[in-house]
Design a protein around this motif. Structure first.
Motif, PDB file in Angstrom:
ATOM      1  N   PRO A  87       0.824  -1.215   0.000  1.00 20.14           N
ATOM      2  CA  PRO A  87       0.000   0.000   0.000  1.00 20.14           C
ATOM      3  C   PRO A  87       0.860   1.268   0.000  1.00 20.14           C
ATOM      4  O   PRO A  87       1.924   1.313   0.627  1.00 20.14           O
ATOM      5  CB  PRO A  87      -0.799  -0.121   1.300  1.00 20.14           C
ATOM      6  N   ASP A  88       0.359   2.284  -0.671  1.00 21.45           N
ATOM      7  CA  ASP A  88       1.089   3.549  -0.734  1.00 21.45           C
ATOM      8  C   ASP A  88       1.354   4.133   0.643  1.00 21.45           C
ATOM      9  O   ASP A  88       2.428   4.687   0.901  1.00 21.45           O
ATOM     10  CB  ASP A  88       0.306   4.569  -1.573  1.00 21.45           C
ATOM     11  N   TRP A  89       0.376   4.019   1.546  1.00 26.79           N
ATOM     12  CA  TRP A  89       0.554   4.625   2.867  1.00 26.79           C
ATOM     13  C   TRP A  89       1.759   4.053   3.583  1.00 26.79           C
ATOM     14  O   TRP A  89       2.487   4.773   4.287  1.00 26.79           O
ATOM     15  CB  TRP A  89      -0.702   4.437   3.731  1.00 26.79           C
ATOM     16  N   GLN A  90       2.003   2.748   3.405  1.00 26.09           N
ATOM     17  CA  GLN A  90       3.108   2.100   4.095  1.00 26.09           C
ATOM     18  C   GLN A  90       4.448   2.606   3.569  1.00 26.09           C
ATOM     19  O   GLN A  90       5.354   2.937   4.349  1.00 26.09           O
ATOM     20  CB  GLN A  90       3.008   0.584   3.923  1.00 26.09           C
ATOM     21  N   ILE A  91       4.573   2.682   2.261  1.00 30.90           N
ATOM     22  CA  ILE A  91       5.808   3.191   1.666  1.00 30.90           C
ATOM     23  C   ILE A  91       6.028   4.650   2.061  1.00 30.90           C
ATOM     24  O   ILE A  91       7.142   5.055   2.441  1.00 30.90           O
ATOM     25  CB  ILE A  91       5.763   3.044   0.133  1.00 30.90           C
ATOM     26  N   ASN A  92       4.970   5.432   1.982  1.00 27.36           N
ATOM     27  CA  ASN A  92       5.081   6.859   2.307  1.00 27.36           C
ATOM     28  C   ASN A  92       5.419   7.076   3.780  1.00 27.36           C
ATOM     29  O   ASN A  92       6.227   7.948   4.123  1.00 27.36           O
ATOM     30  CB  ASN A  92       3.783   7.579   1.960  1.00 27.36           C
ATOM     31  N   ALA A  93       4.793   6.298   4.647  1.00 24.52           N
ATOM     32  CA  ALA A  93       5.033   6.456   6.086  1.00 24.52           C
ATOM     33  C   ALA A  93       6.465   6.113   6.450  1.00 24.52           C
ATOM     34  O   ALA A  93       7.124   6.831   7.212  1.00 24.52           O
ATOM     35  CB  ALA A  93       4.062   5.584   6.881  1.00 24.52           C
ATOM     36  N   HIS A  94       6.971   5.012   5.905  1.00 24.35           N
ATOM     37  CA  HIS A  94       8.347   4.621   6.191  1.00 24.35           C
ATOM     38  C   HIS A  94       9.341   5.641   5.633  1.00 24.35           C
ATOM     39  O   HIS A  94      10.317   5.995   6.294  1.00 24.35           O
ATOM     40  CB  HIS A  94       8.640   3.239   5.606  1.00 24.35           C
ATOM     41  N   GLY A  95       9.085   6.096   4.410  1.00 28.88           N
ATOM     42  CA  GLY A  95       9.984   7.067   3.799  1.00 28.88           C
ATOM     43  C   GLY A  95      10.035   8.369   4.582  1.00 28.88           C
ATOM     44  O   GLY A  95      11.108   8.933   4.816  1.00 28.88           O
ATOM     45  N   ALA A  96       8.874   8.850   5.013  1.00 24.41           N
ATOM     46  CA  ALA A  96       8.826  10.096   5.772  1.00 24.41           C
ATOM     47  C   ALA A  96       9.490   9.938   7.130  1.00 24.41           C
ATOM     48  O   ALA A  96      10.195  10.841   7.599  1.00 24.41           O
ATOM     49  CB  ALA A  96       7.377  10.553   5.935  1.00 24.41           C
ATOM     50  N   ALA A  97       9.282   8.797   7.776  1.00 27.35           N
ATOM     51  CA  ALA A  97       9.895   8.567   9.084  1.00 27.35           C
ATOM     52  C   ALA A  97      11.412   8.533   8.976  1.00 27.35           C
ATOM     53  O   ALA A  97      12.123   9.080   9.824  1.00 27.35           O
ATOM     54  CB  ALA A  97       9.373   7.265   9.693  1.00 27.35           C
ATOM     55  N   GLN A  98      11.923   7.896   7.932  1.00 22.26           N
ATOM     56  CA  GLN A  98      13.373   7.845   7.740  1.00 22.26           C
ATOM     57  C   GLN A  98      13.934   9.247   7.518  1.00 22.26           C
ATOM     58  O   GLN A  98      14.978   9.614   8.084  1.00 22.26           O
ATOM     59  CB  GLN A  98      13.725   6.943   6.562  1.00 22.26           C
ATOM     60  N   LYS A  99      13.250  10.057   6.728  1.00 22.96           N
ATOM     61  CA  LYS A  99      13.688  11.435   6.499  1.00 22.96           C
ATOM     62  C   LYS A  99      13.626  12.245   7.790  1.00 22.96           C
ATOM     63  O   LYS A  99      14.494  13.088   8.049  1.00 22.96           O
ATOM     64  CB  LYS A  99      12.824  12.091   5.425  1.00 22.96           C
ATOM     65  N   ALA A 100      12.608  11.990   8.599  1.00 22.47           N
ATOM     66  CA  ALA A 100      12.467  12.713   9.866  1.00 22.47           C
ATOM     67  C   ALA A 100      13.627  12.394  10.801  1.00 22.47           C
ATOM     68  O   ALA A 100      14.171  13.288  11.457  1.00 22.47           O
ATOM     69  CB  ALA A 100      11.138  12.352  10.527  1.00 22.47           C
ATOM     70  N   ILE A 101      13.992  11.123  10.863  1.00 16.26           N
ATOM     71  CA  ILE A 101      15.108  10.731  11.727  1.00 16.26           C
ATOM     72  C   ILE A 101      16.401  11.376  11.262  1.00 16.26           C
ATOM     73  O   ILE A 101      17.171  11.932  12.060  1.00 16.26           O
ATOM     74  CB  ILE A 101      15.258   9.201  11.755  1.00 16.26           C
ATOM     75  N   GLU A 102      16.662  11.311   9.961  1.00 12.77           N
ATOM     76  CA  GLU A 102      17.883  11.910   9.427  1.00 12.77           C
ATOM     77  C   GLU A 102      17.914  13.411   9.699  1.00 12.77           C
ATOM     78  O   GLU A 102      18.955  13.973  10.061  1.00 12.77           O
ATOM     79  CB  GLU A 102      17.986  11.631   7.926  1.00 12.77           C
ATOM     80  N   ALA A 103      16.777  14.080   9.536  1.00  9.82           N
ATOM     81  CA  ALA A 103      16.714  15.520   9.788  1.00  9.82           C
ATOM     82  C   ALA A 103      16.938  15.819  11.263  1.00  9.82           C
ATOM     83  O   ALA A 103      17.643  16.774  11.614  1.00  9.82           O
ATOM     84  CB  ALA A 103      15.370  16.076   9.331  1.00  9.82           C
ATOM     85  N   TYR A 104      16.356  15.014  12.125  1.00 13.73           N
ATOM     86  CA  TYR A 104      16.533  15.231  13.553  1.00 13.73           C
ATOM     87  C   TYR A 104      17.994  15.074  13.945  1.00 13.73           C
ATOM     88  O   TYR A 104      18.559  15.925  14.652  1.00 13.73           O
ATOM     89  CB  TYR A 104      15.671  14.258  14.351  1.00 13.73           C
ATOM     90  N   LEU A 105      18.606  13.982  13.518  1.00 11.57           N
ATOM     91  CA  LEU A 105      19.996  13.729  13.884  1.00 11.57           C
ATOM     92  C   LEU A 105      20.935  14.779  13.301  1.00 11.57           C
ATOM     93  O   LEU A 105      21.969  15.091  13.895  1.00 11.57           O
ATOM     94  CB  LEU A 105      20.414  12.333  13.419  1.00 11.57           C
ATOM     95  N   SER A 106      20.564  15.333  12.162  1.00 10.38           N
ATOM     96  CA  SER A 106      21.366  16.378  11.532  1.00 10.38           C
ATOM     97  C   SER A 106      21.116  17.749  12.143  1.00 10.38           C
ATOM     98  O   SER A 106      21.846  18.699  11.865  1.00 10.38           O
ATOM     99  CB  SER A 106      21.082  16.434  10.018  1.00 10.38           C
ATOM    100  N   GLY A 107      20.055  17.865  12.939  1.00 11.40           N
ATOM    101  CA  GLY A 107      19.743  19.130  13.585  1.00 11.40           C
ATOM    102  C   GLY A 107      18.833  20.038  12.798  1.00 11.40           C
ATOM    103  O   GLY A 107      18.779  21.240  13.065  1.00 11.40           O
ATOM    104  N   ASP A 108      18.102  19.487  11.834  1.00 13.95           N
ATOM    105  CA  ASP A 108      17.195  20.296  11.021  1.00 13.95           C
ATOM    106  C   ASP A 108      15.765  20.113  11.535  1.00 13.95           C
ATOM    107  O   ASP A 108      15.022  19.249  11.073  1.00 13.95           O
ATOM    108  CB  ASP A 108      17.291  19.887   9.552  1.00 13.95           C
ATOM    109  N   ALA A 109      15.380  20.939  12.502  1.00 12.88           N
ATOM    110  CA  ALA A 109      14.087  20.779  13.158  1.00 12.88           C
ATOM    111  C   ALA A 109      12.919  21.025  12.212  1.00 12.88           C
ATOM    112  O   ALA A 109      11.853  20.413  12.364  1.00 12.88           O
ATOM    113  CB  ALA A 109      13.999  21.719  14.362  1.00 12.88           C
TER     114      ALA A 109
END
Length: 221
Positions: free
Chosen positions: A27-49
């Motif tokens: 399902p699209d929601w699953q791919i989109n949710a995982h992709g967004a979560a991964q980007k969120a983690i990378e942004a957080y660890l990089s300091g981009d709130a």
């Protein structure tokens, strides 16, 4: 639950899409949710709130399409794990609001992040965290291959008062190797404060120089 867990999920999704046509697509929601979560983690660890907030909200919105609170609870745990890796010790309130609907492994992981998991329940955790949770042996930290999982475990040890100087150095070195500005700054500041308290002016000065370099890269936004 962790960053490599997201990667595994994404890889599984890709394999599913490439499989024979008789199998239903992911399902699209699953791919989109995982992709967004991964980007969120990378942004957080990089300091981009700013990016972090946008991507977390996007992932939550995708999961909300399913009406399944246990999936949203899993996402909130992921966020809290990334925060603990950066020595943010606040309670995981968003998860706690969903705890009644969370599965046993998620409840155990939340207790682990809070430093309150009984050793007997360590088997419920992701494999990378089990040995440390079962034995309480800080030396198990070096055996955790995934960098984010290692930092999460280091955060648990710090929260429970078991963070030795060697452990703090390992955590800062792990964050440094990944270029993760937020956790690196947190662990370096902890080292610096301890050096100051111990009266080690030389070590404190060296750590201050490292902290300044991290700050030159970009301020946490």
């Amino acid at each position: 639950m962790k960053r490599h867990g997201l990667r595994s999920a994404l890889a599984s999704a890709a394999l599913a899409l490439a499989a024979c046509a008789s199998q239903p697509p992911v399902p699209d929601w699953q791919i989109n949710a995982h992709g967004a979560a991964q980007k969120a983690i990378e942004a957080y660890l990089s300091g981009d709130a700013r990016v972090e907030q946008v991507e977390w909200e996007r992932s939550r919105a995708e999961i909300a399409r399913t009406g399944r609170p246990e999936l949203l609870a899993r996402l909130e745990l992921l966020r809290c794990a990334a925060q603990l890796a950066s020595l943010v010790l606040q309670a995981c309130d968003r998860f706690e609001a969903l705890r009644p609907d969370a599965a046993a492994p998620e409840q155990a992981y939340a207790d682990y992040l809070a430093g309150q998991l009984p050793a007997a329940q360590a088997a419920l955790l992701p494999p990378a965290q089990r040995k440390l949770a079962a034995t309480g042996d800080a030396s198990a930290l070096a055996d955790i291959a995934d960098p984010l999982s290692r930092l999460v475990a280091a955060g648990v040890l710090f929260r429970t008062g078991r963070a030795s100087p060697a452990l703090i150095t390992l955590a800062s070195d792990t964050a440094s190797a990944q270029g993760w500005r937020r956790p690196l700054l947190a662990w370096l500041l902890l080292q610096w404060r301890r050096a100051e308290a111990a009266g080690d002016a030389e070590a404190a000065a060296a750590l201050h120089r490292r902290i300044a370099i991290v700050g030159q890269g970009a301020a946490l936004r």
